[in-house]
Design a protein around this motif. Structure first.
Motif, PDB file in Angstrom:
ATOM      1  N   SER A  52      38.558  63.872 114.778  1.00  0.00           N
ATOM      2  CA  SER A  52      38.668  62.739 113.858  1.00  0.00           C
ATOM      3  C   SER A  52      39.215  63.235 112.527  1.00  0.00           C
ATOM      4  O   SER A  52      38.876  64.321 112.047  1.00  0.00           O
ATOM      5  N   SER A  53      40.080  62.417 111.951  1.00  0.00           N
ATOM      6  CA  SER A  53      40.865  62.811 110.791  1.00  0.00           C
ATOM      7  C   SER A  53      40.033  62.834 109.505  1.00  0.00           C
ATOM      8  O   SER A  53      39.181  61.973 109.305  1.00  0.00           O
ATOM      9  N   PRO A  54      40.304  63.789 108.612  1.00  0.00           N
ATOM     10  CA  PRO A  54      39.598  63.810 107.323  1.00  0.00           C
ATOM     11  C   PRO A  54      40.133  62.728 106.390  1.00  0.00           C
ATOM     12  O   PRO A  54      40.890  63.019 105.469  1.00  0.00           O
ATOM     13  N   GLY A 312      51.656  58.776 111.029  1.00  0.00           N
ATOM     14  CA  GLY A 312      50.409  58.016 110.959  1.00  0.00           C
ATOM     15  C   GLY A 312      50.634  56.518 110.835  1.00  0.00           C
ATOM     16  O   GLY A 312      51.631  56.071 110.245  1.00  0.00           O
ATOM     17  N   SER A 313      49.685  55.759 111.396  1.00  0.00           N
ATOM     18  CA  SER A 313      49.814  54.299 111.402  1.00  0.00           C
ATOM     19  C   SER A 313      49.823  53.717 109.993  1.00  0.00           C
ATOM     20  O   SER A 313      50.350  52.641 109.777  1.00  0.00           O
ATOM     21  N   ILE A 314      49.216  54.434 109.029  1.00  0.00           N
ATOM     22  CA  ILE A 314      49.123  53.921 107.664  1.00  0.00           C
ATOM     23  C   ILE A 314      50.091  54.642 106.726  1.00  0.00           C
ATOM     24  O   ILE A 314      50.054  54.454 105.525  1.00  0.00           O
ATOM     25  N   CYS A 315      50.944  55.526 107.292  1.00  0.00           N
ATOM     26  CA  CYS A 315      51.832  56.358 106.471  1.00  0.00           C
ATOM     27  C   CYS A 315      53.101  55.621 106.100  1.00  0.00           C
ATOM     28  O   CYS A 315      53.673  54.916 106.927  1.00  0.00           O
ATOM     29  N   THR A 316      53.539  55.848 104.883  1.00  0.00           N
ATOM     30  CA  THR A 316      54.863  55.343 104.502  1.00  0.00           C
ATOM     31  C   THR A 316      55.774  56.474 104.028  1.00  0.00           C
ATOM     32  O   THR A 316      56.843  56.236 103.493  1.00  0.00           O
ATOM     33  N   THR A 317      55.348  57.736 104.258  1.00  0.00           N
ATOM     34  CA  THR A 317      56.144  58.892 103.832  1.00  0.00           C
ATOM     35  C   THR A 317      57.601  58.783 104.314  1.00  0.00           C
ATOM     36  O   THR A 317      58.533  59.071 103.565  1.00  0.00           O
ATOM     37  N   ARG A 318      57.774  58.350 105.554  1.00  0.00           N
ATOM     38  CA  ARG A 318      59.120  58.346 106.122  1.00  0.00           C
ATOM     39  C   ARG A 318      60.028  57.324 105.446  1.00  0.00           C
ATOM     40  O   ARG A 318      61.240  57.525 105.386  1.00  0.00           O
ATOM     41  N   GLY A 347      48.003  68.004 117.185  1.00  0.00           N
ATOM     42  CA  GLY A 347      48.974  66.914 116.999  1.00  0.00           C
ATOM     43  C   GLY A 347      48.289  65.809 116.204  1.00  0.00           C
ATOM     44  O   GLY A 347      47.425  65.118 116.730  1.00  0.00           O
ATOM     45  N   ASP A 348      48.666  65.649 114.943  1.00  0.00           N
ATOM     46  CA  ASP A 348      47.932  64.758 114.036  1.00  0.00           C
ATOM     47  C   ASP A 348      48.711  63.489 113.720  1.00  0.00           C
ATOM     48  O   ASP A 348      49.757  63.537 113.088  1.00  0.00           O
ATOM     49  N   GLY A 349      48.176  62.340 114.160  1.00  0.00           N
ATOM     50  CA  GLY A 349      48.717  61.043 113.755  1.00  0.00           C
ATOM     51  C   GLY A 349      49.713  60.466 114.735  1.00  0.00           C
ATOM     52  O   GLY A 349      50.349  61.186 115.516  1.00  0.00           O
ATOM     53  N   GLY A 350      49.811  59.136 114.708  1.00  0.00           N
ATOM     54  CA  GLY A 350      50.827  58.447 115.490  1.00  0.00           C
ATOM     55  C   GLY A 350      50.393  58.040 116.887  1.00  0.00           C
ATOM     56  O   GLY A 350      51.157  57.387 117.596  1.00  0.00           O
ATOM     57  N   LEU A 351      49.174  58.409 117.302  1.00  0.00           N
ATOM     58  CA  LEU A 351      48.748  58.024 118.662  1.00  0.00           C
ATOM     59  C   LEU A 351      48.245  56.586 118.649  1.00  0.00           C
ATOM     60  O   LEU A 351      47.435  56.209 117.797  1.00  0.00           O
ATOM     61  N   LEU A 370      42.946  61.924 115.322  1.00  0.00           N
ATOM     62  CA  LEU A 370      43.080  60.471 115.333  1.00  0.00           C
ATOM     63  C   LEU A 370      42.561  59.845 114.050  1.00  0.00           C
ATOM     64  O   LEU A 370      41.498  60.231 113.547  1.00  0.00           O
ATOM     65  N   GLY A 371      43.314  58.858 113.554  1.00  0.00           N
ATOM     66  CA  GLY A 371      42.861  58.056 112.424  1.00  0.00           C
ATOM     67  C   GLY A 371      42.577  56.642 112.894  1.00  0.00           C
ATOM     68  O   GLY A 371      41.441  56.253 113.113  1.00  0.00           O
ATOM     69  N   SER A 372      43.651  55.881 113.127  1.00  0.00           N
ATOM     70  CA  SER A 372      43.476  54.447 113.418  1.00  0.00           C
ATOM     71  C   SER A 372      42.655  54.212 114.685  1.00  0.00           C
ATOM     72  O   SER A 372      41.912  53.242 114.760  1.00  0.00           O
ATOM     73  N   LEU A 373      42.776  55.075 115.677  1.00  0.00           N
ATOM     74  CA  LEU A 373      42.032  54.845 116.926  1.00  0.00           C
ATOM     75  C   LEU A 373      40.524  55.008 116.741  1.00  0.00           C
ATOM     76  O   LEU A 373      39.747  54.563 117.575  1.00  0.00           O
ATOM     77  N   ALA A 394      37.774  48.510 107.533  1.00  0.00           N
ATOM     78  CA  ALA A 394      38.883  48.883 106.648  1.00  0.00           C
ATOM     79  C   ALA A 394      39.455  50.229 107.088  1.00  0.00           C
ATOM     80  O   ALA A 394      38.731  51.105 107.561  1.00  0.00           O
ATOM     81  N   TYR A 395      40.753  50.380 106.940  1.00  0.00           N
ATOM     82  CA  TYR A 395      41.416  51.658 107.233  1.00  0.00           C
ATOM     83  C   TYR A 395      42.557  51.815 106.231  1.00  0.00           C
ATOM     84  O   TYR A 395      43.323  50.880 106.014  1.00  0.00           O
ATOM     85  N   ARG A 396      42.644  52.984 105.600  1.00  0.00           N
ATOM     86  CA  ARG A 396      43.711  53.172 104.615  1.00  0.00           C
ATOM     87  C   ARG A 396      44.220  54.606 104.625  1.00  0.00           C
ATOM     88  O   ARG A 396      43.499  55.544 104.983  1.00  0.00           O
ATOM     89  N   GLY A 397      45.466  54.753 104.198  1.00  0.00           N
ATOM     90  CA  GLY A 397      46.065  56.075 104.081  1.00  0.00           C
ATOM     91  C   GLY A 397      45.451  56.821 102.909  1.00  0.00           C
ATOM     92  O   GLY A 397      45.032  56.214 101.931  1.00  0.00           O
ATOM     93  N   MET A 398      45.417  58.155 103.015  1.00  0.00           N
ATOM     94  CA  MET A 398      44.875  58.958 101.917  1.00  0.00           C
ATOM     95  C   MET A 398      45.874  59.033 100.751  1.00  0.00           C
ATOM     96  O   MET A 398      45.537  59.514  99.680  1.00  0.00           O
ATOM     97  N   ALA A 399      47.098  58.546 100.999  1.00  0.00           N
ATOM     98  CA  ALA A 399      48.064  58.458  99.892  1.00  0.00           C
ATOM     99  C   ALA A 399      48.277  57.008  99.505  1.00  0.00           C
ATOM    100  O   ALA A 399      49.269  56.670  98.878  1.00  0.00           O
ATOM    101  N   SER A 400      47.360  56.125  99.906  1.00  0.00           N
ATOM    102  CA  SER A 400      47.451  54.733  99.462  1.00  0.00           C
ATOM    103  C   SER A 400      46.987  54.691  98.008  1.00  0.00           C
ATOM    104  O   SER A 400      46.305  55.618  97.536  1.00  0.00           O
ATOM    105  N   PRO A 430      52.681  55.995  95.971  1.00  0.00           N
ATOM    106  CA  PRO A 430      51.895  55.952  97.208  1.00  0.00           C
ATOM    107  C   PRO A 430      52.768  56.314  98.413  1.00  0.00           C
ATOM    108  O   PRO A 430      53.964  56.029  98.422  1.00  0.00           O
ATOM    109  N   GLU A 431      52.141  56.961  99.394  1.00  0.00           N
ATOM    110  CA  GLU A 431      52.839  57.231 100.665  1.00  0.00           C
ATOM    111  C   GLU A 431      51.997  56.689 101.819  1.00  0.00           C
ATOM    112  O   GLU A 431      52.015  57.212 102.930  1.00  0.00           O
ATOM    113  N   GLY A 432      51.192  55.683 101.498  1.00  0.00           N
ATOM    114  CA  GLY A 432      50.363  55.104 102.540  1.00  0.00           C
ATOM    115  C   GLY A 432      49.915  53.720 102.128  1.00  0.00           C
ATOM    116  O   GLY A 432      50.055  53.340 100.961  1.00  0.00           O
TER     117      GLY A 432
END
Ligand code: XMP
Length: 503
Positions: A52-54, A312-318, A347-351, A370-373, A394-400, A430-432
């Protein structure tokens, strides 16, 4: 797959989970017989490849306890003060064990109200009572409090109610069988372990035996305590934070940054690896998404490399920075550095679905994070949210903005995105994003479905073990039409499946 070549940028297409499927192969494997054990890091094995993701909406002590009991492992988030984060680690380490080596205690001059608070905070049903030299003078449990009126708790003392005569104790080093026999013979729930001078040296409880039987796959350390990881950064007080986490008993520390291909990240890993205070703790580095990035972490001495920039499901870095590598390719590329070095890859994120776990493992991962799952589980931090009769969390990116800004509390997560120097919230980039995910019930139910899906993958591929899956698994690339065909189509879903949600 070809090779990502920085000098030939358009000769390579990065692929992610939805771009590929695994080929069915000859099999004589029954899903229930598949062995899902794998390595989290050089020295830590897990029964399930799930972490589980930090993140502050995913992992604190409750989630970490549930993950370790299921056979995976949780990483305590770091958007907390160093003391609070270490306390979360401590809660996990004390939650279940063969023998508690450093038991929580109380002195006889404390009030019953203080005792009650301590028991509630650590979710324990009683405590050994010691004097200033740690000599055992009694034990106080729920039973002793049962007939004391609540309004007397503030004035009555532990010494008035504790059991002090005929205490049942055992010497340090007592075997599990002998301890269990003593607990049964005397019909007691807690067995303090003492040395020759009657100083308290440990505690064995009936509850822990019952829990061990209920969770045979639990991820435990050599002393029978649940294992737990925790995240740190590379900036400011990160090193002191790591020290507190080590003192609290963390089994793994991840230097968790949005781009691990940075000198300061490598230096932090090297420093931790050299310091005897961290001997016995696996140091993980992240994030990587290229072979060179993973190699830098391997060269720094990381015991595992965490991979994922922007999936990641909450990432906007890309989209905010235009940076990243689609996750299956990121894992595949990074594994070219980790595999030869024998360093496990996370393998972190995107599943999104259980089928993505097998794809990650075949691409070169040893575990997935895993984050969102998991954010929708009962054990994640935060309350249930009701919207139109449906339950969410609630679920949020750590760069939100919510996680990096000072709106709610002091933020400790800005340095993951190298923005510690930004003092004002309206200057943060923000990147999330912040949102919510459907409530999914307990971690054990969710983990059962996720690993159940992986077992089906292993059956189809004909792999009895994770290394066999990594070896035998073969990909086929698919088109958008293939992806459409993969999901339910030409039908309106009327009954929800426990392992399928349309996005
Ligand atoms: P999933 O897809 O499981 O992804 O929800 C969880 C992972 O996403 C990363 N993470 C972030 N990445 N901006 C990012 O670019 C963010 O705000 C953010 N928050 C988390 C992290 O690696 C996590 O495990």
């Amino acid at each position: 797959m070809g090779t990502l070549d920085e000098n030939d940028p358009f000769g390579y297409i990065g692929l992610t989970y939805d771009d590929v499927l695994l080929l069915p192969g000859e099999t004589d494997v029954i899903p229930s017989e598949a062995d899902t054990r794998t390595k989290l890091s050089r020295n830590i094995e897990v029964a399930l490849p799930l972490l589980s993701s930090p993140m502050d909406t995913v992992t604190e002590s409750r989630m970490a306890i549930a993950m370790a009991r299921s056979g995976g492992l949780g990483f305590i988030q770091r958007n907390l003060s160093p003391d609070d984060q270490a306390r979360e680690v401590d809660l996990v380490k004390r939650s279940e064990s063969g023998m508690i080596t450093d038991p929580l205690t109380i002195t006889a001059d404390r009030t019953l109200a203080e005792l009650d608070d301590l028991c509630a905070q650590y979710r324990v049903s009683g405590l050994p009572v010691v004097d200033a030299d740690d000599v055992l003078v009694g034990i106080v449990t729920n039973r002793d409090l049962r007939f004391v009126p609540k309004d007397e708790f503030a004035t009555r003392l532990v010494r008035d109610v504790m059991t002090k005569d005929g205490l049942i104790t055992a010497p340090v080093g007592v075997s599990n069988d002998d301890a269990l026999a003593l607990l049964a013979r005397h019909k007691v729930e807690k067995l303090p372990l003492v040395d020759d001078a009657n100083r308290l040296r440990g505690l064995i409880t009936v509850k822990d035996f019952v829990k061990s039987e209920k969770h045979p796959d639990a991820t435990k350390d050599n002393e029978g305590r649940l294992r737990v990881g925790a995240a740190i950064g590379f900036f400011g007080d990160a090193y002191e934070r790591a020290g507190l986490l080590a003192d609290a008993g963390a089994d793994a520390i991840v230097v968790d940054t949005a781009n691990g291909h940075a000198r300061l990240v490598s230096e932090m890993i090297k420093r931790l690896k050299k310091d005897p205070a961290f001997a016995g703790i696996d140091i993980i580095g992240g994030q990587a998404a290229t072979r060179a990035g993973a190699q830098a972490l391997v060269d720094a001495g990381a015991d595992a490399v965490k991979v994922g920039v922007g999936p990641g499901s909450i990432c906007t870095t890309r989209v905010v920075a235009g940076i990243g590598v689609p996750q299956v390719s990121a894992i595949y590329e990074s594994s070219k550095a980790t595999k030869p070095a024998g360093v496990p890859l996370i393998g972190d994120g995107g599943l999104q679905y259980s089928g993505d776990i097998g794809k990650a493992l075949v691409a070169g991962a040893d575990t997935v994070m895993l984050g969102s799952l998991l954010a929708g589980c009962a054990e994640s931090p935060g309350e249930l949210i009701f919207v139109n009769g449906k339950q969410y969390k609630a679920y949020r990116g750590m760069a939100s903005l919510g996680a990096m800004g000072s709106r709610e509390r002091k933020s400790y997560s800005k340095d993951r995105y190298f923005q510690s120097d930004v003092s004002s919230d309206d200057k943060l980039i923000p990147e999330g994003i912040e949102g919510r995910v459907a409530y999914r019930g307990s971690v054990s139910q969710v983990a059962h479905q996720l690993v159940g899906g992986l077992r089906q993958t292993m059956f189809y591929v004909g792999a009895r073990t994770v290394p066999e899956l990594q070896d035998k698994g073969k990909f086929v690339r698919i088109t958008p039409a293939g992806l459409k065909e993969s999901h339910p189509h030409d039908i309106q879903m009327t009954v929800e499946a426990p392992n399928y949600e349309s996005h």
